[in-house]
Motif scaffolding. Structure first.
Motif, PDB file in Angstrom:
ATOM      1  N   LEU A   1      16.592  11.099 -14.851  1.00  0.00           N
ATOM      2  CA  LEU A   1      16.645  12.324 -15.644  1.00  0.00           C
ATOM      3  C   LEU A   1      15.404  13.181 -15.422  1.00  0.00           C
ATOM      4  CD1 LEU A   1      18.118  10.994 -19.024  1.00  0.00           C
ATOM      5  CD2 LEU A   1      19.293  12.276 -17.232  1.00  0.00           C
ATOM      6  N   PHE A   2      14.258  12.540 -15.307  1.00  0.00           N
ATOM      7  CA  PHE A   2      13.024  13.290 -15.061  1.00  0.00           C
ATOM      8  C   PHE A   2      13.066  13.966 -13.694  1.00  0.00           C
ATOM      9  CE2 PHE A   2       8.558  13.833 -13.920  1.00  0.00           C
ATOM     10  CZ  PHE A   2       8.051  14.404 -15.084  1.00  0.00           C
TER      11      PHE A   2
ATOM     12  N   ALA B   1      14.012  18.798 -10.336  1.00  0.00           N
ATOM     13  CA  ALA B   1      14.821  19.527  -9.363  1.00  0.00           C
ATOM     14  C   ALA B   1      15.282  20.869  -9.927  1.00  0.00           C
ATOM     15  CB  ALA B   1      16.029  18.682  -8.959  1.00  0.00           C
ATOM     16  N   VAL B   2      15.685  20.876 -11.201  1.00  0.00           N
ATOM     17  CA  VAL B   2      16.082  22.136 -11.843  1.00  0.00           C
ATOM     18  C   VAL B   2      14.902  23.090 -11.914  1.00  0.00           C
ATOM     19  CG1 VAL B   2      16.895  23.156 -14.004  1.00  0.00           C
ATOM     20  CG2 VAL B   2      17.945  21.062 -13.153  1.00  0.00           C
ATOM     21  N   ILE B   3      13.721  22.561 -12.259  1.00  0.00           N
ATOM     22  CA  ILE B   3      12.518  23.395 -12.325  1.00  0.00           C
ATOM     23  C   ILE B   3      12.206  23.996 -10.955  1.00  0.00           C
ATOM     24  CG2 ILE B   3      10.014  23.307 -12.645  1.00  0.00           C
ATOM     25  CD1 ILE B   3      10.481  21.308 -14.886  1.00  0.00           C
ATOM     26  N   ALA B   4      12.339  23.171  -9.894  1.00  0.00           N
ATOM     27  CA  ALA B   4      12.055  23.672  -8.551  1.00  0.00           C
ATOM     28  C   ALA B   4      13.025  24.782  -8.149  1.00  0.00           C
ATOM     29  CB  ALA B   4      12.128  22.518  -7.546  1.00  0.00           C
TER      30      ALA B   4
ATOM     31  N   LEU C   1       1.916  24.844 -11.106  1.00  0.00           N
ATOM     32  CA  LEU C   1       2.530  23.515 -11.099  1.00  0.00           C
ATOM     33  C   LEU C   1       4.042  23.624 -10.920  1.00  0.00           C
ATOM     34  CD1 LEU C   1       0.600  21.702 -13.981  1.00  0.00           C
ATOM     35  CD2 LEU C   1       0.295  21.406 -11.519  1.00  0.00           C
ATOM     36  N   ILE C   2       4.648  24.600 -11.576  1.00  0.00           N
ATOM     37  CA  ILE C   2       6.100  24.781 -11.470  1.00  0.00           C
ATOM     38  C   ILE C   2       6.490  25.125 -10.035  1.00  0.00           C
ATOM     39  CG2 ILE C   2       8.012  26.272 -12.157  1.00  0.00           C
ATOM     40  CD1 ILE C   2       6.734  26.418 -14.944  1.00  0.00           C
TER      41      ILE C   2
ATOM     42  N   PHE D   1       9.036  18.618  -3.545  1.00  0.00           N
ATOM     43  CA  PHE D   1      10.389  18.209  -3.192  1.00  0.00           C
ATOM     44  C   PHE D   1      10.694  18.524  -1.734  1.00  0.00           C
ATOM     45  CE2 PHE D   1      11.201  17.465  -7.596  1.00  0.00           C
ATOM     46  CZ  PHE D   1      12.305  16.630  -7.632  1.00  0.00           C
ATOM     47  N   GLN D   2      10.200  19.642  -1.246  1.00  0.00           N
ATOM     48  CA  GLN D   2      10.412  19.977   0.160  1.00  0.00           C
ATOM     49  C   GLN D   2       9.779  18.930   1.060  1.00  0.00           C
ATOM     50  OE1 GLN D   2       8.867  23.834   1.258  1.00  0.00           O
ATOM     51  NE2 GLN D   2       9.195  23.502   3.448  1.00  0.00           N
TER      52      GLN D   2
END
Length: 292
Positions: free
Chosen positions: A34-35, A40-43, A85-86, A93-94
């Motif tokens: 979940l984290f 991933a949603v934030i990215a 940070l966001i 992730f990249q």
């Protein structure tokens, strides 16, 4: 009678349902997944979520402590640390995905070829693997990054060149077991070529273990990428790379702790989430390692 496509879809749905059922029994692993889903949603939605531009400078608000206006404070150039940070989540992730997509197939191919063919081919490939493994991965990554030049792309290549041997060793071990099974022997008797055996009979049996190992390695990839960024060999300023943010904030640790601590916390929780997700994925995909 159901069509092959419908049967494949039914097996996929059943497999996903079983995986989710097992994952529900792993609350810690569920937290990790979940984290990571939240990250991933934030990215993806970084431009909509970040309160400020990650590169916008305001020297009049430099080194402000965490507050309602700047939840994680500001750095020496007055840039909002939370926004950086966001956006840094995208770089993280990249890097992780790019390294995994390079290391996974490369290590898998080398491992199954060495394990299936054996003999001199196996000896040569495994000696190369041993040579790479004999060097500390961070030191070797530093050497490659310094030789190739600083930048995010070269950091990805450098980490990939040091990450494939562990996957190759794992794939080889799995291949040594699978190649002696009855269904592989039957396929060989029916005239299946070596390429067909490797692609359709041996590789699919190795993929679950490789996926689990890649997930567990992602925390190490994050730490290595952060180390390269800290030393100036990763993503270059003003890119909001977490390791580079720690490097720039180390000068203000005594009086302005948040500049270096906030990206350190981001690295800590992201690495922890990948480890928790990897442990849960191992229990789901490989019953031999399931907790009693």
């Amino acid at each position: 009678m159901q069509s092959p496509a419908h049967q494949a879809f039914t097996r996929l749905v059943t497999g996903l349902r079983n995986a989710l059922s097992k994952l529900s029994q792993e609350p810690v692993g569920m937290f990790g997944f979940l984290f990571l889903a939240l990250l991933a949603v934030i990215a993806i939605l970084a431009p909509l979520i970040a309160p400020y531009s990650p590169t916008a400078q305001n020297l009049g608000q430099a080194l402000l402590p965490p507050s309602a206006a700047h939840w994680a404070g500001t750095d020496e150039f007055g840039r909002d640390i939370l926004s950086r940070l966001i956006y840094g989540t995208r770089i993280t992730f990249q890097t992780v995905l790019a390294v995994s997509f390079i290391v996974g197939p490369l290590g898998l191919v080398i491992g199954i070829v060495a394990g299936y063919i054996g003999g001199r081919t196996d000896a040569v490939l495994m000696r190369i693997t041993d040579i790479v493994l004999s060097f500390p991965s961070l030191v070797l990554a530093l050497a490659f990054a310094a030789a190739l030049g600083a930048g995010l792309g070269t950091a990805i290549i450098a980490i990939s060149l040091t990450g494939w041997p562990a996957i190759a060793r794992l794939a080889r071990a799995e291949t040594l077991v699978v190649r002696n099974t009855d269904y592989v022997a039957a396929a060989r008797l029916y005239g299946a070529s070596p390429v067909r055996l490797l692609a359709l009979y041996i590789a699919p049996m190795c993929i679950p273990s490789v996926v689990v190992r890649l997930t567990l390695n992602m925390a190490g990839i994050i730490l290595t990428a952060a180390a390269l960024g800290f030393l100036g060999l990763g993503a270059q300023p003003p890119a909001p790379e977490w390791g580079a943010m720690i490097s720039s904030g180390r000068r203000f640790m005594l009086d302005n702790w948040w500049v270096a601590v906030m990206p350190g916390i981001a690295i800590l929780f992201t690495s922890l989430a990948f480890n928790l997700a990897g442990d849960a994925l191992r229990d789901i995909l490989d019953p031999r390692h399931a907790r009693s």
